[in-house]
Design an enzyme around this catalytic site. Sequence first.
Site, PDB file in Angstrom:
ATOM      1  N   ASP A  15      69.142  64.263  17.203  1.00 28.04           N
ATOM      2  CA  ASP A  15      68.120  65.645  17.189  1.00 28.04           C
ATOM      3  C   ASP A  15      69.359  66.747  17.953  1.00 28.04           C
ATOM      4  OD1 ASP A  15      67.393  64.288  15.591  1.00 28.04           O
ATOM      5  OD2 ASP A  15      64.868  65.388  16.564  1.00 28.04           O
ATOM      6  N   ASP A  57      66.720  66.781  13.165  1.00 30.36           N
ATOM      7  CA  ASP A  57      65.082  66.864  12.068  1.00 30.36           C
ATOM      8  C   ASP A  57      64.863  68.157  11.184  1.00 30.36           C
ATOM      9  OD1 ASP A  57      61.969  66.549  13.508  1.00 30.36           O
ATOM     10  OD2 ASP A  57      62.498  68.811  14.808  1.00 30.36           O
ATOM     11  N   SER A  65      53.652  70.270  12.534  1.00 27.91           N
ATOM     12  CA  SER A  65      53.824  69.933  13.902  1.00 27.91           C
ATOM     13  C   SER A  65      53.900  72.079  14.129  1.00 27.91           C
ATOM     14  CB  SER A  65      54.691  69.329  13.822  1.00 27.91           C
ATOM     15  OG  SER A  65      55.768  70.048  13.858  1.00 27.91           O
ATOM     16  N   HIS A  76      60.698  75.338  14.184  1.00 23.88           N
ATOM     17  CA  HIS A  76      62.296  75.025  14.378  1.00 23.88           C
ATOM     18  C   HIS A  76      62.979  73.856  13.322  1.00 23.88           C
ATOM     19  CE1 HIS A  76      59.145  71.786  15.657  1.00 23.88           C
ATOM     20  NE2 HIS A  76      60.658  70.632  15.504  1.00 23.88           N
ATOM     21  N   LYS A 101      64.172  63.710   9.556  1.00 23.31           N
ATOM     22  CA  LYS A 101      63.238  63.086   9.255  1.00 23.31           C
ATOM     23  C   LYS A 101      62.924  63.967   9.619  1.00 23.31           C
ATOM     24  CE  LYS A 101      64.323  62.926  14.538  1.00 23.31           C
ATOM     25  NZ  LYS A 101      63.528  64.038  14.883  1.00 23.31           N
TER      26      LYS A 101
HETATM   27  C1  VGL Z   1      61.109  67.007  18.885  1.00 24.47           C
HETATM   28  C2  VGL Z   1      59.635  68.427  19.272  1.00 24.47           C
HETATM   29  C3  VGL Z   1      59.107  68.285  17.845  1.00 24.47           C
HETATM   30  C4  VGL Z   1      62.703  66.257  19.227  1.00 24.47           C
HETATM   31  C5  VGL Z   1      61.603  68.000  17.077  1.00 24.47           C
HETATM   32  O1  VGL Z   1      64.018  66.815  18.446  1.00 24.47           O
HETATM   33  O2  VGL Z   1      62.579  65.746  20.144  1.00 24.47           O
HETATM   34  N1  VGL Z   1      61.046  67.763  19.677  1.00 24.47           N
HETATM   35  N2  VGL Z   1      60.700  67.881  16.999  1.00 24.47           N
HETATM   36 ZN    ZN Z   2      60.211  69.136  15.249  1.00 20.10          ZN
END
Ligand code: VGL
Ligand code: ZN
Length: 206
Positions: A15, A57, A65, A76, A101
Amino acid sequence: MKSRFGEQDALLIIDAQKDFLPGGTLGVEGGDEIIPVLNAWIEVAQETPCAIYATRDWHPEDHSSFQKEGGKWPVHCVQNSDGAAFHPDLKLPKETRIISKGIDPQDEGYSALQQAGLVEELQEEGILRLWVGGLAQDYCVKFTVLDALRAGFEVHLIKPATRAVNLKPGDGDEALQQMQAAGALIEESPQGEVEAKYEVYRMADL
Ligand code: VGL
Ligand code: ZN
């Protein structure tokens, strides 16, 4: 003992997307500092060559979420948005395998290895060791590393190539301890120096 990446190794970049970098909607402090480190590791991996995987992500707009849906994160990494793009300075070679993902609206999708088929793909490729960096140390990196250890891979966490969200102060350090306690090996090199403790062989190579 100094060894090199081999066919049994894969570099797994988690990510490294704009929204997780300073200025992004879920910006991680110092997140941009990992990009040159990842590039150095990518360069070494390409010399081998060793497989390179990059996760992203990749959420639908109404992902559970998100705070507006009752979750804990700001919006995000919405699919196809600018924030979901990889950092423009990250030098991902064209052979990089991209794993998306967090697509299921109901599932956080923190661990890359929960993506259907990835564990099997790595195993079929003969990969035994994973070298992991990216964001965030206390979420996606941690869950991916713990899953990889459970699946039987030797896992090396590239410490200078990761940063924590630290929603609570100390979350990053705690994640590091959890990963280490579960068997992850911590790499300190920002240069892509592969110093594996053991040579890893497949039966077929002996
Ligand atoms: C992530 C918070 C929400 C990450 C992904 O990539 O660590 N953190 N979504
Ligand atoms: Zn996320």
